[in-house]
Scaffold this motif. Sequence first.
Motif, PDB file in Angstrom:
ATOM      1  N   GLN A 255       0.828  -1.204   0.000  1.00 48.62           N
ATOM      2  CA  GLN A 255       0.000   0.000   0.000  1.00 48.62           C
ATOM      3  C   GLN A 255       0.869   1.264   0.000  1.00 48.62           C
ATOM      4  O   GLN A 255       0.587   2.219  -0.723  1.00 48.62           O
ATOM      5  CB  GLN A 255      -0.926   0.003   1.215  1.00 48.62           C
ATOM      6  CG  GLN A 255      -2.096  -0.940   1.109  1.00 48.62           C
ATOM      7  CD  GLN A 255      -3.017  -0.581  -0.037  1.00 48.62           C
ATOM      8  OE1 GLN A 255      -3.133  -1.336  -1.003  1.00 48.62           O
ATOM      9  NE2 GLN A 255      -3.659   0.551   0.030  1.00 48.62           N
ATOM     10  N   LYS A 258       2.406   2.630  -3.320  1.00 51.00           N
ATOM     11  CA  LYS A 258       1.622   3.484  -4.210  1.00 51.00           C
ATOM     12  C   LYS A 258       2.008   4.955  -4.029  1.00 51.00           C
ATOM     13  O   LYS A 258       2.103   5.714  -5.000  1.00 51.00           O
ATOM     14  CB  LYS A 258       0.123   3.280  -3.954  1.00 51.00           C
ATOM     15  CG  LYS A 258      -0.376   1.874  -4.227  1.00 51.00           C
ATOM     16  CD  LYS A 258      -1.861   1.756  -4.022  1.00 51.00           C
ATOM     17  CE  LYS A 258      -2.338   0.308  -4.071  1.00 51.00           C
ATOM     18  NZ  LYS A 258      -1.940  -0.416  -5.275  1.00 51.00           N
ATOM     19  N   ASP A 291       5.136  -0.265  -8.748  1.00 49.03           N
ATOM     20  CA  ASP A 291       3.728  -0.594  -9.024  1.00 49.03           C
ATOM     21  C   ASP A 291       3.338   0.010 -10.372  1.00 49.03           C
ATOM     22  O   ASP A 291       2.767   1.099 -10.437  1.00 49.03           O
ATOM     23  CB  ASP A 291       2.817  -0.062  -7.920  1.00 49.03           C
ATOM     24  CG  ASP A 291       1.432  -0.697  -7.933  1.00 49.03           C
ATOM     25  OD1 ASP A 291       0.947  -0.995  -9.039  1.00 49.03           O
ATOM     26  OD2 ASP A 291       0.848  -0.899  -6.851  1.00 49.03           O
ATOM     27  N   TYR A 294      -0.526   0.782 -10.875  1.00 45.86           N
ATOM     28  CA  TYR A 294      -1.007   1.975 -10.172  1.00 45.86           C
ATOM     29  C   TYR A 294      -0.557   3.241 -10.902  1.00 45.86           C
ATOM     30  O   TYR A 294      -1.324   4.211 -11.007  1.00 45.86           O
ATOM     31  CB  TYR A 294      -0.487   1.991  -8.734  1.00 45.86           C
ATOM     32  CG  TYR A 294      -0.999   3.162  -7.934  1.00 45.86           C
ATOM     33  CD1 TYR A 294      -2.307   3.187  -7.461  1.00 45.86           C
ATOM     34  CD2 TYR A 294      -0.178   4.257  -7.658  1.00 45.86           C
ATOM     35  CE1 TYR A 294      -2.798   4.264  -6.739  1.00 45.86           C
ATOM     36  CE2 TYR A 294      -0.647   5.342  -6.933  1.00 45.86           C
ATOM     37  CZ  TYR A 294      -1.958   5.336  -6.472  1.00 45.86           C
ATOM     38  OH  TYR A 294      -2.434   6.407  -5.767  1.00 45.86           O
TER      39      TYR A 294
END
Length: 323
Positions: A255, A258, A291, A294
Amino acid sequence: MTTQIKHTEERPLVAIHCMVYNHAPFLRECFEGFVMQKTTFPFIAIVHDDASTDESADILREYEVKYPHIFKPIYQTVNQHSIPGVSVVQTINKAIQETGAKYIAMCEGDDYWTDPLKLQRQVDFLERNPKYSMSTENGLVIYKDGSSWNFSEKETREISMEELLYQRQFPTASVLMRTELLCDVYKIEGPKFDTFIWTYMSQKGKIHYQNIVSSVYRRVDGVTERDKVKWAYMVELFNKNLYEKLNIPSYIIKQRNKVQVLDFYYGYKVAKEQKNIKVAYELFLKCLHYDAFYLLKYICINSRPYQQMVRLFSFQSFLIKSF
């Protein structure tokens, strides 16, 4: 050159950790927040002036003379922050450790306390609850244009490690923590920032948050355009040290990546504008590594065609509802 701290005979229960550099316009408000504290115990403020070029040192001397039992200054004649390998935080923490204070409160020179019972309330809580490592409270955020709102809208509770790692939960000026634990933090090698400290505290005990506004956090300009490249690399170092030394679960790292992707992306755009192709290429590869999906989603959502499409559909929906 550093001025030696003069110790009082009575050992303080709390030492206030206050970093100052060119904070003259705000400093009296900060210091008055210390002076107005009503406590049943002695406390001191170790204020580190890092060779300010404004009147900060003069204001500090004024308060040192007026309140010698509270203000224990450290005056630098050379800016320590600009010297490679020198840790300003280590300097002030060593001074605090030497006082023998059981607790450390935090407040930088451009922030200030608004509640005269702040220290007493937080010390009482930690004294009654030895399983808690840190006490925090709410605060008011003030912007340059004069607008303000509460730092948090959440209720009084115990803050989890997950919450700390996903988003800031409280202002630094609201913190009171156990000195022995902070000393342990600085024995850990590698770069650190506030999140590292709060996370370590959450692993060594519970963190209490009380929804009482007791401080003001002045929100200044964020990372400037020219610093975004440097910031991207710096945050990566901080995060790597955090993940490795404190054994952060993989789902939390995923998380947080991101946010890291966006730091890299902003740095990439600045490097590209500066025609620093090598750095731009490196930062873009880091985006893809952390990522890629993302990043693609973020670019699409913030693209002009996407925004135009959203506005078009919004307008069509408005027309349909109107008829």
